[in-house]
Structures are given as structure tokens and as C-alpha cells.
Design an enzyme around this catalytic site. Sequence first.
Site, PDB file in Angstrom:
ATOM      1  N   TYR A 159       0.816  -1.215   0.000  1.00  0.00           N
ATOM      2  CA  TYR A 159       0.000   0.000   0.000  1.00  0.00           C
ATOM      3  C   TYR A 159       0.851   1.267   0.000  1.00  0.00           C
ATOM      4  CZ  TYR A 159      -4.646  -1.982   1.075  1.00  0.00           C
ATOM      5  OH  TYR A 159      -5.846  -2.624   1.029  1.00  0.00           O
ATOM      6  N   GLU A 160       0.360   2.263  -0.736  1.00  0.00           N
ATOM      7  CA  GLU A 160       0.940   3.620  -0.742  1.00  0.00           C
ATOM      8  C   GLU A 160       2.431   3.620  -1.060  1.00  0.00           C
ATOM      9  OE1 GLU A 160      -1.474   5.479  -0.791  1.00  0.00           O
ATOM     10  OE2 GLU A 160      -2.837   3.989   0.013  1.00  0.00           O
ATOM     11  N   GLY A 161       2.843   2.719  -1.922  1.00  0.00           N
ATOM     12  CA  GLY A 161       4.248   2.607  -2.283  1.00  0.00           C
ATOM     13  C   GLY A 161       4.899   1.463  -1.538  1.00  0.00           C
ATOM     14  N   GLN A 171       9.302   3.366  -0.785  1.00  0.00           N
ATOM     15  CA  GLN A 171       9.533   4.174   0.415  1.00  0.00           C
ATOM     16  C   GLN A 171      11.030   4.395   0.638  1.00  0.00           C
ATOM     17  OE1 GLN A 171       6.935   5.538   1.928  1.00  0.00           O
ATOM     18  NE2 GLN A 171       5.552   4.400   0.605  1.00  0.00           N
TER      19      GLN A 171
END
Length: 599
Positions: free
Chosen positions: A440-442, A447
Site C-alpha cells: 500500500y501507498e508505495g 519508500q
Amino acid sequence: MTEYRAPIRDMRFAFEEVLGSVSHYDAVYPEAGVDSDTIAAIMEERAKFCENELVPLYRSGDEQGCTITDGVVTAPDGFRAAYEAYCEAGWPSIAGHEEFGGQGLPPSLGSMLQEMNVSANHAFSMYATLSEGARETIEAHGTDAQKALYLPKLVDGTWTGTMCLTEPQCGTDLNLVRCRAEPNDDGSYALHGTKIFISAGDHDMADNIVHIVLARLPDAPAGTKGISLFIVPRHHVNADGSVEEARNVQTGSIEHKMGICGNATCVLNFDGSKGYLIGEPHKGLRAMFTFMNSARMGVALEGVAHGELGLQKSRAYALERLSGRAATGPVNPDGPADPIIVHPDVRRMLLTQMALTEGSRMLSYFCNKQVDLTLHAQDADSRAEANDLLAYLTPVAKAFATESAFESANLAVQVFGGHGFIREWGVEQNVRDVRITMLYEGTTGIQALDLLGRKVLRPGGEALGGFRDMVQSFCDEQAGNAAMAEFITPLRGLHDRIDGLAQDIAEKAQANPNEVAAAAVDYLMASGYYTLAYFWARAAKTAQDALAAGTSEQDFYNTKLAVARFYMQRLLPRADTHISVLGVGCESLMGLPDDAFAV
């Protein structure tokens, strides 16, 4: 089977004692009147809701999953009633602005409460948490008319929200977004395209769904500089607040997933769907980062929640399961065997779960305190300092907390042995559910690139500098405290080593640009262990102070000291491996030609 119980005492230790949230609220939110008793009362009520309403739906929601009939999605049995109870209790409005019907409590308090939701039922929790991101995005970038039209319903939970980025050909690389928005005569836009992997994209739990959508205008330049952001409701909302019956957005299908099966992950089709621009044309990605950064911190807490769930199940099982005898002699002489808690390897696994989960909790709560400061600190310097800390810590928290949670969930299966592979114990579901958090979200790799390439190696390295100074100050303060030496010495040792790592990588990258990407994940993981070492050192100091003051909870604080000691001695050395890898360079990764991987 052990059911989840909210770890209120551990949460309050991190939130109030280690991080000083009450004094933080006195300084930043004096008008809110949030004291320790208020926090305790809110946490107790949220715990009751999660344990009584959400835990019973944990397994059934996973087994039943969501269904779609004629383009309409239905959530698992019991989800709608639980969501109605969630809204009736006022939980969606905790941190909402009072102007739009919210309770006006600090965002960090609302975020901390979400940990309970996720541990109790991750799939259910996502219907509510994504709405908060949609609300924050409209608050930050919407017009006054948009705020008045959408925020009251998002704040009270009558409507939910989503984030629509991914397309069939476009995941992390948003340069490839094709969804287009064509202007209508009335100032609205007609959106055309398909979005996939949209969590909570359709369901029967709320009256409407407010989609926050990335798309391109006809005159958009190529790349991410040509992306705009739009509000596109599932059912169109008229200026007077009335909602049209016909669907404005069509649900093409729902994904058949590895985990979080109780949450509908949808393919959404925009075929002339009416939407409204948020913010300036072609600057939508910047606006969407409001949502994305909120989501990244939310995913970090999802990691904490799954780590806690694995820990609770492991701990209970280890105390009850009989197998073998303690090496030092039977501790259950009247029984056929001893509980497996007596075995050193079982303790290794339990202490690893405790150290990673509680350390990640302190990190996540600290980040959410910085969010408070970016929004409400009284002076510009404090807001800038909090922004820099978040720039460094957000990718660390998101990636390290979820990687740690996956380890904790897998350790739970190992503690259970063969029973962990069987569904009714719930630990295999935890492994399936937590796995998505690392995507999720990268992903962790994304990250890591954000941390090293965009934050640490940027001119001046301000993002790392703020946290580095905080660690240095703490170490200096405790330099003469003999009782803290066992915690400060390893922390300072890693602190001194990690300081020059980025510069070494930057120098290598001048000769080979692959060096940064090759080093990024190891750099992030070393940073994660470094970060948790700082918070465990602070936790140890907090525990020592409480014991010195004559606390009646000696066992509790001695446990915190023992876990801090375990972390420093048994887990922090993992950072050495990552640092050693950083010194190798990228040759062993990139030396093999691409076609050598072909079958």
C-alpha cells in the site's frame, strides 16, 4: 481461540508517558481540554466497540467476503450494522472540524484510536479510514462550496471516501495516468477511464461514496506535471445537497484477493462521470499527496495493529500449549509437559514480536504528534521542524512498521506450529491481511527510494538532520546516567555510524547512478532499527523513572525494561548487516545481464 483485546495500558504508555501527549495537547490544543482522564475514557469506549462489534466479524467477513450483483457491491453480513453503530457513536467525527460537525479533537488522538479498529477487523476499518483521507484532501484544497457540500457527510460518516490513483497500466509510475477529464459547459468535468485496486470502492454501508480521482485535462502537459485532481461522487450531488439516484461511477468488478476479503477492492469505470476540479489545474499530484501522506501514516499504524494481533495470539497460546520440558527442570510437574513459554526459542519469538510492535507503535504515535504540530503549532519554526521530521520518518514508519508486522504475523504461525497453518486459530488470516500493507501507498522499495533519494540526499539533508539532532541530544542528556548506559551505548554507536552512510552512497552514485536504488532498502531498514532504538531508549528511561518514583506497577515497567534490553542486544545488531551490505555497492545486483533471467 484468543480474541483481540485492546492493549490500552501499552498504548497509553507509549502515547502519554513516553511521548507526553497530554502536555503536547495542553500546548497545541489548549481549547480542546484533552487530559489523561479524557483520553482514558475515549480509549475505553473505543475498545468496547472494537471488541464487541468488530472482532465477531473478523473471521466471518474474511470467509464470506464481498459480493457484486449487477454492478452493486454488498459487504459481508454484519458490516453495515456495525458501520451504522460506528457512526451513531460519533467515531468518524472525532478529529473533524467543528465547523463541519466534527468534535474538533486532535488528529493524533483519532489516529491512535484507529489502531484498535485495524487489530479488531482490518477489512472493516478501511471503509472509515479512507474517508478521513478524502476529508483531509477536500479540507486542504477544496473550495468553500465543495467543503460545505461534502465535508459534513464525510465527517459524520454518512458518506465514505476513496483514493483513485492506480490504472491497469499505471501503478507507482503516475506519469502513465491516462484517465482524462473533459470540461462541461457548467464548470464540471466528464471523466473517462478505469481505476483499479480501489479499496472500499463500492459497498452498501453508506449512502454515497466520494472518490478523489487523478486525471488529465485536454491541455495537460506530459508526465506528472499534467495531472489534475477531481471529486467524483458515486451518486452525483446537486448544489442543494440532494443526491441523484442514478450511478455516476460504475463498478466493473471486485478483486479476488489474498487477504482483507471483507473490504471491497474494486475496478471503477468512469464513463462520462461528472466530477469537479480540486485545486489548480495540472497540480493535482501535489494536492493528492495530502491524501497519500495521510494514508502512509495510516498504513504504518496498520502494521502496528497486525503486529499486536500476532503478539496477542502467540502470547496466549505459548502460556497454554504443553510440549516438552524446560531444560532446567519441569515447571509443570503434575502435567504431562510444560507450557512452551519455557523454551528459549519461543521466548525469542515472543520478545521479537513485543519489541518490534511496541517500538513501531512509539514511532507511529510520534509521527502523528508531528502532524498535529504541522497543522496547529503556534510558530513557523515549530511547524517547519515537524515537517522535516515527518519527511524523514514517514517512509521509515510506513515501510519498517509493515515489514516488522509481517515478521510478527509469521512468528505467530511459527509459535502455533502446525496449528498456525489451520484457519480457525486466526493467525494465518493475520499473515494474509498484513501482507498488503507492505505494498500500500508505495512498496518498501519505493519508500526506501523516497527516504534516501528525495529526503536524505537532497541538498543539506535537513530531513535526517532534525531526527539526528534529537537522538544526539537525548544521548548527551543521558551520558552521565549509569543506569541508562546499556541503552545509550548501542544507540550512540549506531548513531555515529549511520551519520556518514548517505555521503558514502552519494559518492559511489557519482560513478554509477544505480548505487542509490541498490542501497535504498538496506539504508531504510538500518534507519528503522536506529529509529526504534531511540524510542526504546526513551521507553527505558520512562520505565526507570516510574520505578524510581515507587510505582505500584513494578511488573509492568520491569517488562518494558526487559523488552528494551532485548531489543538493544538481540534486534539492533541486525542493523550491522544492512550497513555491511551498503558497503558492497551494486555490482553483484546489476552485473548479470537482463536476458540471464529469462527462462
